[in-house]
Design an enzyme around this catalytic site. Structure first.
Site, PDB file in Angstrom:
ATOM      1  N   ARG A  89       0.845  -1.199   0.000  1.00 11.35           N
ATOM      2  CA  ARG A  89       0.000   0.000   0.000  1.00 11.35           C
ATOM      3  C   ARG A  89       0.878   1.245   0.000  1.00 11.35           C
ATOM      4  NH1 ARG A  89      -5.096   2.262   2.005  1.00 11.35           N
ATOM      5  NH2 ARG A  89      -4.936   4.400   1.269  1.00 11.35           N
ATOM      6  N   ARG A  98      -4.990   1.712  -4.875  1.00 10.13           N
ATOM      7  CA  ARG A  98      -4.289   1.027  -3.791  1.00 10.13           C
ATOM      8  C   ARG A  98      -4.365  -0.481  -3.964  1.00 10.13           C
ATOM      9  NH1 ARG A  98      -8.900   3.824  -0.429  1.00 10.13           N
ATOM     10  NH2 ARG A  98      -8.634   5.087  -2.230  1.00 10.13           N
ATOM     11  N   ASP A 101      -6.787  -1.656   1.035  1.00 13.70           N
ATOM     12  CA  ASP A 101      -7.223  -0.632   1.977  1.00 13.70           C
ATOM     13  C   ASP A 101      -7.998  -1.352   3.065  1.00 13.70           C
ATOM     14  OD1 ASP A 101      -7.748   1.935   3.035  1.00 13.70           O
ATOM     15  OD2 ASP A 101      -9.682   2.011   2.018  1.00 13.70           O
ATOM     16  N   ASP A 103     -10.045  -0.591   6.596  1.00 17.40           N
ATOM     17  CA  ASP A 103     -10.616   0.424   7.477  1.00 17.40           C
ATOM     18  C   ASP A 103     -11.303  -0.225   8.657  1.00 17.40           C
ATOM     19  OD1 ASP A 103      -9.880   2.639   5.935  1.00 17.40           O
ATOM     20  OD2 ASP A 103     -11.697   2.526   4.726  1.00 17.40           O
TER      21      ASP A 103
END
Length: 178
Positions: A89, A98, A101, A103
């Site tokens: 990344r 990317r 990712d 989150d």
């Protein structure tokens, strides 16, 4: 401070739009599952979505996962960032392309507002690519479930979230399929 005595439930969103996108998603889950204080309990199917924000990039594959963890939320976030880095990344363009990712969306019924972490995730209610896969795996007994369901029902743009592949990477034994 690294490990707590009890297991906590966390939900994460995963996305990839570079390289072999599906492999990045699967590898991120595998790496998380290898951590001694993280277990991937469930994961959604994979959805393909158009980019949000910076639109000059390819489509994303997105999914969500439920984790059981003994890590404090801040330490879990640091582990997510380490997995991202290990999978190449690079943060050059905000909301840009990317490899992976990750989150942190929810952590039990915890509310946190620090410089590096806000829980629940502050923009998930605006993002169909997060809510659609999340609602596939979150239990209705989870704190805040009804709020998540309301957000999902009222969200415009769900048509941009298309089922890409049904997955069964996580086997009942807790090991990933090859």
């Amino acid at each position: 401070m690294e490990a707590e005595q009890v297991n906590n439930t966390a939900y994460i969103a995963l996305g990839s739009n570079l390289g072999v996108r599906e492999q990045y998603l699967q590898e991120a889950l595998r790496k998380l599952n290898q951590h001694p204080f993280i277990q991937v309990v469930r994961h959604s199917n994979v959805y393909e979505t158009e980019p949000v924000g910076y639109e000059e990039q390819g489509a994303f594959l997105n999914m969500a996962a439920k984790l059981s963890t003994r890590l404090h939320p801040q330490i879990l976030l640091e582990e997510l960032l380490q997995v991202e880095a290990s999978l190449g990344r690079v943060r050059e363009i905000r909301n840009g392309p990317r490899t992976i990712d990750l989150d942190l969306l929810l952590y039990d019924d915890t509310t946190i507002h620090t410089e590096s972490l806000t829980l629940p995730h502050p923009r998930m209610h605006e993002r169909a690519f997060v809510l659609v896969p999340l609602m596939e795996i979150v239990e209705d007994s989870f704190p805040g479930f009804s709020r998540l369901a309301e957000w999902t029902a009222s969200l415009n743009g769900k048509e941009g979230v298309q089922l890409w592949k049904q997955t069964n990477w996580l086997l009942e034994s807790g090991r990933f399929a090859n």
